[in-house]
Design an enzyme around this catalytic site. Structure first.
Site, PDB file in Angstrom:
ATOM      1  N   TRP A 141       0.810  -1.211   0.000  1.00  0.00           N
ATOM      2  CA  TRP A 141       0.000   0.000   0.000  1.00  0.00           C
ATOM      3  C   TRP A 141       0.849   1.270   0.000  1.00  0.00           C
ATOM      4  O   TRP A 141       0.325   2.375  -0.156  1.00  0.00           O
ATOM      5  CB  TRP A 141      -0.945   0.010   1.195  1.00  0.00           C
ATOM      6  N   GLU A 143      -5.120  -0.625   6.902  1.00  0.00           N
ATOM      7  CA  GLU A 143      -5.293  -0.260   8.310  1.00  0.00           C
ATOM      8  C   GLU A 143      -6.328  -1.142   8.996  1.00  0.00           C
ATOM      9  O   GLU A 143      -6.152  -1.548  10.148  1.00  0.00           O
ATOM     10  CB  GLU A 143      -5.684   1.220   8.434  1.00  0.00           C
ATOM     11  N   LEU A 170      -8.324 -14.286   9.493  1.00  0.00           N
ATOM     12  CA  LEU A 170      -7.898 -13.039  10.130  1.00  0.00           C
ATOM     13  C   LEU A 170      -8.611 -12.807  11.453  1.00  0.00           C
ATOM     14  O   LEU A 170      -8.133 -12.063  12.298  1.00  0.00           O
ATOM     15  CB  LEU A 170      -8.159 -11.837   9.198  1.00  0.00           C
ATOM     16  N   GLY A 171      -9.778 -13.436  11.620  1.00  0.00           N
ATOM     17  CA  GLY A 171     -10.529 -13.269  12.857  1.00  0.00           C
ATOM     18  C   GLY A 171     -11.168 -11.898  12.974  1.00  0.00           C
ATOM     19  O   GLY A 171     -11.060 -11.057  12.081  1.00  0.00           O
ATOM     20  N   TYR A 172     -11.841 -11.683  14.111  1.00  0.00           N
ATOM     21  CA  TYR A 172     -12.530 -10.411  14.353  1.00  0.00           C
ATOM     22  C   TYR A 172     -13.335 -10.012  13.104  1.00  0.00           C
ATOM     23  O   TYR A 172     -13.101  -8.984  12.475  1.00  0.00           O
ATOM     24  CB  TYR A 172     -11.542  -9.314  14.738  1.00  0.00           C
ATOM     25  N   TYR A 221      -8.030   6.358  15.621  1.00  0.00           N
ATOM     26  CA  TYR A 221      -6.719   6.037  15.054  1.00  0.00           C
ATOM     27  C   TYR A 221      -6.799   5.849  13.545  1.00  0.00           C
ATOM     28  O   TYR A 221      -6.011   6.428  12.787  1.00  0.00           O
ATOM     29  CB  TYR A 221      -6.128   4.765  15.680  1.00  0.00           C
ATOM     30  N   ASP A 277      -1.368   4.530  17.449  1.00  0.00           N
ATOM     31  CA  ASP A 277      -1.720   3.131  17.685  1.00  0.00           C
ATOM     32  C   ASP A 277      -0.889   2.602  18.863  1.00  0.00           C
ATOM     33  O   ASP A 277      -0.184   3.352  19.537  1.00  0.00           O
ATOM     34  CB  ASP A 277      -1.528   2.290  16.420  1.00  0.00           C
ATOM     35  N   CYS A 328      11.479  -0.546  18.683  1.00  0.00           N
ATOM     36  CA  CYS A 328      11.012  -0.338  20.060  1.00  0.00           C
ATOM     37  C   CYS A 328      10.006  -1.431  20.417  1.00  0.00           C
ATOM     38  O   CYS A 328       8.832  -1.178  20.687  1.00  0.00           O
ATOM     39  CB  CYS A 328      10.387   1.056  20.189  1.00  0.00           C
ATOM     40  N   CYS A 364      18.122   2.237  17.699  1.00  0.00           N
ATOM     41  CA  CYS A 364      17.063   3.244  17.722  1.00  0.00           C
ATOM     42  C   CYS A 364      17.590   4.617  17.299  1.00  0.00           C
ATOM     43  O   CYS A 364      18.572   5.117  17.881  1.00  0.00           O
ATOM     44  CB  CYS A 364      16.454   3.331  19.122  1.00  0.00           C
ATOM     45  N   CYS A 374      15.693   9.464  24.518  1.00  0.00           N
ATOM     46  CA  CYS A 374      14.766   8.582  25.235  1.00  0.00           C
ATOM     47  C   CYS A 374      15.033   8.615  26.746  1.00  0.00           C
ATOM     48  O   CYS A 374      16.088   8.179  27.223  1.00  0.00           O
ATOM     49  CB  CYS A 374      14.890   7.157  24.708  1.00  0.00           C
TER      50      CYS A 374
END
Length: 364
Positions: free
Chosen positions: A23, A36, A79-81, A119, A137, A191, A201, A207
């Site tokens: 994408w 997303e 994928l579920g949900y 989000y 997120d 992270c 990082c 940080c």
């Protein structure tokens, strides 16, 4: 803390380290939206294959809007949900009917569409359209919890408000697409929750958790979820080489998916007794257990389910099943089961049929 220096370091790192995701080739709004939605509750490596198959079948909003729900659910299987898939279809139809088949670029307008929360609205507006808005997120929450040494769980209202405002302030004008993705990419690749790669990082110099040696204490966890065990019984009724399946109601858990009839084991009964009772209640048929096939274990939301699966024979002769708990019923052969979308537990059972379980030895 110097937000402009943090943003510059993130943008430079993202320019060199960004993954080549499908994408990202065009940042087409439809493709960004689809990615997303798929990435909610799904790991990136699994989502990419589903994305490419889904896009190949439904290349734009209009194609998806015209789709049959059952085909959409089948492509989503694994994928579920499944509410994500149903909301995806509902949103496509609303876009086709009221928005000219195009996703709006305003976060407030996006958030009014089915299946799009704050989000996702921010991600579409920023990544597809370049609007200078944040997209926060779980990855971004974790990055900020460490970067700013936040000593409360990220979902706490004051903490979350701080993260959203700081994410907004971090965006250089005109760079929301890259900056938001840089933050998410940093959380996904560097992270990490359990094994952060602080030596790699790009913002470790800024940080606070790294400076204070608190990386493994951030983010502060929310209250642990208490999982609920559940025993469920389900039965495979066979007639002349065909297995009976039924389609769940249009509302409720696993709406519109196919299943083998059954239900929750009640207090004081065995799973075998439960499947006989459930079959009678759901189909009007009297059945008897001929064999126990398997116990399939799976989880969803707060539940940890043990699905007890049985082979059944009908005591009601040639009577057809009634539809007391379903919107449709069918007799399907073993190979034909692959054409239907099932919940995860039933799909796991189907995967074992013919591999570990021979139906011909159970029913003759």
């Amino acid at each position: 803390m110097d937000l402009s220096a943090i943003a510059a370091a993130l943008l430079d790192w993202f320019g060199q380290s960004a993954r080549a995701l499908p994408w990202r080739k065009s940042y087409d709004p439809y493709q960004v939206w689809l990615s997303e939605i798929m990435l909610q509750q799904t790991q990136m490596d699994r989502a990419v294959g589903y994305f490419e198959r889904f896009l190949g079948r439904f290349p734009d909003v209009s194609a998806l809007a015209a789709a049959d729900e059952e085909e959409v659910l089948k492509l989503w299987e694994g994928l579920g949900y499944y509410s994500r898939a149903r909301n995806l279809l509902a949103c496509a139809r609303e876009l086709d009917s009221h928005h000219g088949g195009r996703l709006p670029d305003d976060p407030a307008a996006l958030a009014k569409l089915p299946g799009i929360g704050p989000y996702t609205a921010g991600a579409i507006a920023a990544i597809a359209y370049g609007r200078d808005v944040p997209a926060v997120d779980a990855n971004v929450e974790r990055v900020f919890a460490r970067l700013f040494d936040l000593d409360l769980p990220p979902k706490e209202p004051k903490t979350h408000a701080f993260i959203v405002k700081t994410a907004q302030d971090l965006i250089p004008p005109g760079r929301a697409r890259e900056l938001n993705q840089a933050l998410m990419e940093l959380g996904a690749l560097v992270c990490l929750p359990k094994r952060p790669r602080c030596s790699e990082c790009p913002v470790s110099a800024f940080c606070e958790a790294f400076r204070l040696d608190l990386v493994f204490e951030r983010p502060v966890p929310a209250k642990a979820v208490d999982y609920i065990p559940m025993d469920v019984a389900s039965g495979l009724l066979l007639r002349e080489g065909m297995i009976y399946i039924q389609k769940r109601p249009a509302q409720g858990v696993w709406a519109g998916l196919w299943e083998f009839p059954g239900g929750t084991v009640e207090s004081g009964e065995t799973p075998a007794e439960a499947v006989v009772r459930e079959f009678r209640e759901e189909t009007g048929l009297d059945v008897a257990v001929t064999s126990k096939l398997a116990v399939v274990r799976h989880g969803y939301t707060r539940y940890r389910v043990a699905l007890h699966c049985y082979a059944l024979t009908s005591l009601s002769g040639a009577a057809e099943p009634a539809l007391h708990a379903a919107q449709e019923g069918r007799w399907v052969d073993l190979a034909g089961l692959d054409a239907f979308a099932f919940p995860a537990g039933h799909k796991k059972l189907i995967d074992r049929l013919g591999r570990d379980i021979r139906l011909d030895t159970l029913w003759g």
